[in-house]
Scaffold this motif. Structure first.
Motif, PDB file in Angstrom:
ATOM      1  N   ARG A  70       0.843  -1.193   0.000  1.00 47.93           N
ATOM      2  CA  ARG A  70       0.000   0.000   0.000  1.00 47.93           C
ATOM      3  C   ARG A  70       0.878   1.243   0.000  1.00 47.93           C
ATOM      4  N   PHE A  71       0.582   2.174  -0.922  1.00 47.92           N
ATOM      5  CA  PHE A  71       1.346   3.411  -1.060  1.00 47.92           C
ATOM      6  C   PHE A  71       0.510   4.567  -0.518  1.00 47.92           C
ATOM      7  N   ARG A  72       1.138   5.409   0.290  1.00 49.94           N
ATOM      8  CA  ARG A  72       0.445   6.542   0.906  1.00 49.94           C
ATOM      9  C   ARG A  72       0.828   7.885   0.282  1.00 49.94           C
ATOM     10  N   THR A  73       1.687   7.866  -0.728  1.00 50.14           N
ATOM     11  CA  THR A  73       2.138   9.125  -1.317  1.00 50.14           C
ATOM     12  C   THR A  73       1.182   9.649  -2.373  1.00 50.14           C
ATOM     13  N   PHE A  74       0.242   8.830  -2.826  1.00 47.23           N
ATOM     14  CA  PHE A  74      -0.700   9.243  -3.861  1.00 47.23           C
ATOM     15  C   PHE A  74      -1.913   9.917  -3.223  1.00 47.23           C
ATOM     16  N   SER A  75      -2.577  10.730  -4.030  1.00 43.98           N
ATOM     17  CA  SER A  75      -3.785  11.382  -3.528  1.00 43.98           C
ATOM     18  C   SER A  75      -4.847  10.341  -3.199  1.00 43.98           C
ATOM     19  N   ASP A  76      -4.980   9.336  -4.040  1.00 44.10           N
ATOM     20  CA  ASP A  76      -5.840   8.186  -3.752  1.00 44.10           C
ATOM     21  C   ASP A  76      -4.946   7.050  -3.296  1.00 44.10           C
ATOM     22  N   VAL A  77      -5.387   6.297  -2.298  1.00 41.29           N
ATOM     23  CA  VAL A  77      -4.553   5.228  -1.758  1.00 41.29           C
ATOM     24  C   VAL A  77      -4.377   4.148  -2.819  1.00 41.29           C
ATOM     25  N   LYS A  78      -3.135   3.840  -3.149  1.00 37.13           N
ATOM     26  CA  LYS A  78      -2.816   2.842  -4.167  1.00 37.13           C
ATOM     27  C   LYS A  78      -2.457   1.522  -3.489  1.00 37.13           C
ATOM     28  N   CYS A  79      -2.997   0.433  -3.989  1.00 36.59           N
ATOM     29  CA  CYS A  79      -2.748  -0.893  -3.424  1.00 36.59           C
ATOM     30  C   CYS A  79      -2.346  -1.844  -4.552  1.00 36.59           C
ATOM     31  N   ILE A  80      -1.242  -2.552  -4.344  1.00 36.46           N
ATOM     32  CA  ILE A  80      -0.757  -3.533  -5.320  1.00 36.46           C
ATOM     33  C   ILE A  80      -0.800  -4.907  -4.660  1.00 36.46           C
ATOM     34  N   ARG A  81      -1.465  -5.851  -5.319  1.00 38.59           N
ATOM     35  CA  ARG A  81      -1.582  -7.212  -4.788  1.00 38.59           C
ATOM     36  C   ARG A  81      -0.995  -8.197  -5.793  1.00 38.59           C
ATOM     37  N   SER A  82      -0.255  -9.161  -5.285  1.00 40.04           N
ATOM     38  CA  SER A  82       0.299 -10.219  -6.136  1.00 40.04           C
ATOM     39  C   SER A  82       0.434 -11.490  -5.309  1.00 40.04           C
ATOM     40  N   LYS A  83       0.625 -12.606  -5.993  1.00 39.01           N
ATOM     41  CA  LYS A  83       0.815 -13.879  -5.290  1.00 39.01           C
ATOM     42  C   LYS A  83       1.824 -14.726  -6.048  1.00 39.01           C
ATOM     43  N   ILE A  84       2.544 -15.545  -5.285  1.00 35.94           N
ATOM     44  CA  ILE A  84       3.540 -16.459  -5.842  1.00 35.94           C
ATOM     45  C   ILE A  84       3.101 -17.884  -5.495  1.00 35.94           C
ATOM     46  N   ASN A  85       2.794 -18.693  -6.516  1.00 35.09           N
ATOM     47  CA  ASN A  85       2.428 -20.097  -6.320  1.00 35.09           C
ATOM     48  C   ASN A  85       3.672 -20.958  -6.513  1.00 35.09           C
ATOM     49  N   LEU A  86       4.053 -21.692  -5.479  1.00 37.01           N
ATOM     50  CA  LEU A  86       5.192 -22.595  -5.536  1.00 37.01           C
ATOM     51  C   LEU A  86       4.641 -24.019  -5.450  1.00 37.01           C
ATOM     52  N   ILE A  87       4.675 -24.732  -6.585  1.00 41.20           N
ATOM     53  CA  ILE A  87       3.936 -25.988  -6.740  1.00 41.20           C
ATOM     54  C   ILE A  87       4.907 -27.164  -6.801  1.00 41.20           C
ATOM     55  N   ASP A  88       4.678 -28.129  -5.920  1.00 39.28           N
ATOM     56  CA  ASP A  88       5.444 -29.379  -5.916  1.00 39.28           C
ATOM     57  C   ASP A  88       4.480 -30.501  -6.334  1.00 39.28           C
ATOM     58  N   LEU A  89       4.559 -30.889  -7.607  1.00 37.75           N
ATOM     59  CA  LEU A  89       3.670 -31.932  -8.111  1.00 37.75           C
ATOM     60  C   LEU A  89       4.167 -33.309  -7.690  1.00 37.75           C
TER      61      LEU A  89
END
Length: 686
Positions: A208-227
Motif C-alpha cells: 500500500r502506497f500513501r504518497t498518492f492522492s488516492d490510496v494505491k494498493c498492489i496485490r500479487s501472489k507467488i504459487n510454488l507448486i510441488d507436483l
C-alpha cells in the motif's frame, strides 16, 4: 540450453528396425550438478522480483517420482545451504519488505494439498468440532480462481513463515501437523519418501502506497507448486493404498498434459480446466494473468529414459503457452465515497416522501439522540416492572436500541447475583482444572459434574440463577460448594483414611516370580546406547548443526563488537570536527579569492576517515543482519533435530525393551504393524 538423448537400437527386432534412437530438446536453461543457490538465481530470482512489483508468479516442479522435485522446491531441512526455492523465496520477500520505505507491505501464506482428488489445508490448526471440518471448494470469480475455505495466515517475519512451513504444533486434543510435516508420503521401489499428493504453497503480497492522492494498493501472489511424480507401476511395484494413490497421481498429470496441449493449440475454443482439481486450481497459472516457470526434473540413467523423454516433451509443450501478466493494482478513490454519500441522501429523501404519502408521522433516519436513548431506556424499565404493556417502535434504530437496553439490564442483574453468591460461598469455575483437582484431593469427590452434584460450573450456576429475581431467595447449599470450614472437616477424615491405608501398604508383599523378564534399562543409559547405535546419524547431524549455530553466534558477536567500535570512532570524529569548526569560527574563517572556506589538512583527514568508517559501518551492519537471519534458521534446525532425536529414541526404546518377544514378528518389515504407528499400550493389549 539443449539436451540430446541417444539410445542403442534393440537388436532383437531384426534387420528392419525403424526404432528412433536420437532426440534433441531445446529449453531455456539446463541445470546439472548445480547448487541450490544457483538454481534459485536461475529459476526464481526474476519472478520473485517482479512479484514484488505486482505481477503474479508460479513455479512448478514436474517429473517422474524420485527425480528431485521436493528437494528442488523445499530443499534439505537439516542444512542451511541446501534450502530450496520456498525458503529462499520467503527470505527474499521479507528482505525486500524490510528495505521498502514508501509502501507498507503485508505478507500472507497458504498451503494447499490435493490428495486423491481431495483438497486439504496443510496449515489448518483447529481440531475437528461437532460441526465437522470446513470443506474446501474451488471457486471461479472475475479476479481469478481461489479455494473457498482455505486458511490464509498473516506472517510478520521470515521465522513465522518458516514455522508454518516446517513445524508441528501440539494440543491436548490431537496433534495437528503444519506444512511439510503434514504431507502424505509413502515408500516404494524408486523412492523411500515419495510424495503422494500435489502441494501448492502460495505467498500473498500486498503493498500500500500513501504518497498518492488516492490510496494505491498492489496485490500479487507467488504459487510454488510441488507436483507428485508420475509412476510406472511395473517399476515401482506399488500395491494396496500406494497403488490407489499412484492411479490418482497419473490421472491428474494426464489431465494436466491435456490442458497444456489444448492451450498450445490456437484453434481450440474450449480448454477443459475442470477435468481435475489440479488443473482447475492452476487455471490462472497456466493460461491467465501470471508469470510461469516450469522446472522439469529428470533422471539421467538408462533405465528411466522413457520417463525422461516424457518429462522433456511436456516441458517443450509448456514453452508453447503464452501468458499475459499485468500489474494488479487498485485505487480507493474518494469519488466512490462521495457517490455513496449522495446515494444515502437520496434514499433518505425517498423514505421521507414515502412516509408523507402513506400519512406516517414524520420520522428521521439519523442516529438516535441522547434524549431518545434516555426515553427508550425509561420505557424498557417500565415494561419490565409491568407499568406499561407495550413499547413504542417507529424505526429499526429504536428496535436495536431496545435490545441493547435489555442486554445491559440482563448483565447488570447477572453480576448482582454472582456478587451475592461470592459473598457467602466459594465458587469454582469448572474450566479451572487446578482448583477442581485440589478440591477433589481434599474431599475425594468425582471430577465430572455428572458424577458430582456439588461440582457445578460458574456458568451453570449463573444460568440457573438468571431466572430468579435479584431480591428473591438464594438456592440451597446442595447446589453450591460447601464452605471452607466443611472442607477442613472432610480433609481431616481423609487424612485418617490415608494413615490406615499406609499401615496396609507397609505389610510385606508376596515374592515375585523369578522367571519374570528383566526390567528395561534406565532411559538415560538407553539413550547413550541409542546415540551410539541406531541414532548415530541423527546425533551426528544434530551436533553438526549445533556447531554451525555456535560458529554463527560467535561470528555475530565479533561483528557486533566491531560495529560498536566503529560507531564510537565515528562519534569521536564528529566531536573533533565540531571542535575544529568552533575553533575556526573563533579565529575567523579564511576565504580565498573565490569565497570558499579553506579546510586544513587535519580536518580533511578526519572527513576522509569518517567517510571510510561510514562505509565500513554499513557493510558490517548488513553482515550482522544476515548473520541474525542465519542464526534463526540454524536454531530452528537444531530444535528440529533435537525433537526428531527424542521421538526416534522413544520409538526405539519401546520396540526394543517394552514389546514382548511374541509381538516382534508382527513388527518386522512387511508385517501387520508398522513400528511407531501404534501406541505401546495398544501393542501390549494385542
Amino acid at each position: 540450453q539443449s539436451i540430446d538423448i541417444y539410445i542403442k537400437k534393440d537388436a532383437k527386432k531384426g534387420i528392419v528396425n525403424n526404432q528412433r534412437t536420437e532426440w534433441s530438446f531445446r529449453l531455456d536453461d539446463v541445470l546439472h550438478n548445480t547448487s541450490q543457490e544457483v538454481t534459485y538465481e536461475t529459476v526464481a530470482k526474476k519472478l520473485v522480483s517482479e512479484a514484488l512489483l505486482g505481477y503474479n508468479g508460479t513455479i512448478m516442479c514436474y517429473g517422474q517420482t524420485g527425480a528431485g522435485k521436493t528437494y528442488t522446491m523445499t530443499g534439505d531441512t537439516t542444512e542451511y545451504e541446501r534450502r530450496g526455492i520456498i525458503p529462499r523465496t520467503i527470505q527474499e520477500v521479507f528482505k525486500a519488505a524490510a528495505h521498502s520505505v514508501d509502501p507498507f507491505v503485508t505478507v500472507r501464506i497458504s498451503y494447499l494439498e490435493i490428495y486423491n482428488e481431495t483438497l486439504a489445508d496443510l496449515l489448518a490448526t483447529m481440531a475437528s468440532t461437532d460441526m465437522g471440518d470446513v470443506s474446501l471448494a474451488i471457486v471461479d470469480c472475475p479476479q481469478g480462481v481461489y479455494v473457498k475455505g482455505l486458511s490464509i495466515h498473516s506472517v510478520r517475519d521470515e521465522e513465522e513463515a518458516l514455522n508454518l512451513l516446517f513445524e508441528a504444533r501440539k494440543t491436548n486434543i490431537r496433534l495437528p501437523l503444519l506444512g511439510e510435516t503434514n504431507r502424505v508420503i509413502a515408500e516404494h521401489t524408486l523412492n523411500k519418501n515419495s510424495s503422494r499428493s500435489h502441494c501448492i504453497f502460495t505467498i500473498y503480497i500486498e503493498s500500500r502506497f500513501r504518497t498518492f492522492s488516492d490510496v494505491k494498493c498492489i496485490r500479487s501472489k507467488i504459487n510454488l507448486i510441488d507436483l507428485a511424480g508420475s509412476e510406472r507401476l511395473s517399476k515401482t511395484g506399488s500395491e494396496g493404498q500406494v497403488l490407489k494413490e499412484a492411479t490418482y497421481i497419473n490421472k491428474s498429470l494426464t489431465f494436466l498434459e491435456q490442458i497444456i496441449i489444448a492451450l498450445a493449440d490456437p484453434k481450440r475454443d474450449h480448454v477443459p480446466f475442470r477435468q481435475s482439481k489440479l488443473t482447475h486450481v492452476l487455471k490462472d497459472s497456466l493460461g491467465g494473468n501470471c508469470n510461469t516457470v516450469l522446472v522439469a526434473n529428470i533422471c539421467g540413467e538408462d533405465a528411466h529414459v522413457e520417463e525422461t523423454l516424457s518429462s522433456l516433451r511436456f516441458a517443450t509443450r509448456m514453452k508453447c503457452i503464452t501468458t499475459k501478466a499485468v500489474i494488479n493494482e487498485t485505487y480507493d478513490q474518494e469519488g466512490t465515497v462521495k457517490a455513496l454519500e449522495k446515494e444515502i441522501l437520496l434514499l433518505k429523501q425517498e423514505l421521507a416522501m414515502r412516509d408523507s404519502l402513506v400519512k406516517h408521522s414524520l420520522e428521521t433516519y439519523d442516529p438516535l439522540s441522547d434524549t431518545q436513548v434516555a426515553e427508550i431506556k425509561s420505557q424498557v424499565s417500565r415494561f419490565l416492572k409491568g407499568t406499561i404493556n407495550e413499547i413504542d417502535i417507529l424505526s429499526v434504530r429504536q428496535v436495536q436500541e431496545v435490545f441493547k437496553q435489555f442486554k445491559l439490564i440482563f448483565r447488570q442483574q447477572e453480576q448482582e447475583v454472582e456478587d451475592k453468591l461470592r459473598s457467602k460461598y466459594a465458587l469454582i469455575d469448572r474450566s479451572d482444572f487446578a482448583a477442581v483437582a485440589a478440591l477433589q484431593k481434599v474431599m475425594a469427590w468425582p471430577l465430572t459434574p455428572a458424577q458430582n452434584p456439588y461440582l457445578r460450573g460458574k456458568e451453570e450456576i449463573e444460568t440457573s440463577l438468571s431466572t430468579i429475581d435479584a431480591d428473591g431467595l438464594l438456592p440451597s447449599k446442595s447446589q453450591v460448594i460447601p464452605s471452607t470450614k466443611d472442607l477442613e472437616v472432610e480433609k481431616g477424615t481423609r487424612d485418617q483414611d490415608t494413615a490406615n491405608a499406609d499401615e496396609d501398604v507397609s505389610k510385606p508383599l508376596p515374592v515375585e516370580d523369578s522367571h519374570q523378564p528383566r526390567p528395561p534399562p534406565p532411559k538415560p543409559v538407553a539413550f547413550e546406547q541409542f546415540k551410539e547405535e541406531y541414532g548415530r546419524e541423527i546425533n551426528r547431524i544434530f551436533k553438526e548443526n549445533k556447531n554451525i549455530l555456535l560458529a554463527r553466534k560467535k561470528r555475530s558477536s565479533a561483528v557486533a563488537q566491531r560495529v560498536n567500535v566503529i560507531k564510537r570512532e565515528m562519534k569521536d570524529i564528529r566531536k573533533a570536527l565540531e571542535a575544529q569548526k568552533q575553533k575556526q569560527l573563533q579565529e575567523g574563517e579564511t576565504l580565498p579569492g573565490k569565497g570558499h572556506v579553506i579546510i586544513d589538512e587535519e580536518e580533511f583527514v578526519l572527513i576522509v576517515k569518517l567517510k571510510d568508517l561510514k562505509q565500513e559501518y554499513k557493510s558490517g551492519y548488513a553482515e550482522l543482519q544476515d548473520l541474525k537471519a542465519e542464526i534463526q534458521y540454524c536454531q530452528r534446525l537444531v530444535d528440529q533435530c533435537r525433537n526428531k532425536l527424542v521421538s526416534e529414541f522413544e520409538t526405539w526404546y519401546n520396540e526394543s525393551f517394552l514389546i514382548p518377544k511374541e509381538m516382534q514378528e508382527a513388527l518386522k518389515p512387511h508385517g501387520n504393524i508398522r513400528p511407531g504407528m501404534i501406541p505401546i499400550n495398544r501393542v501390549m493389549c494385542l
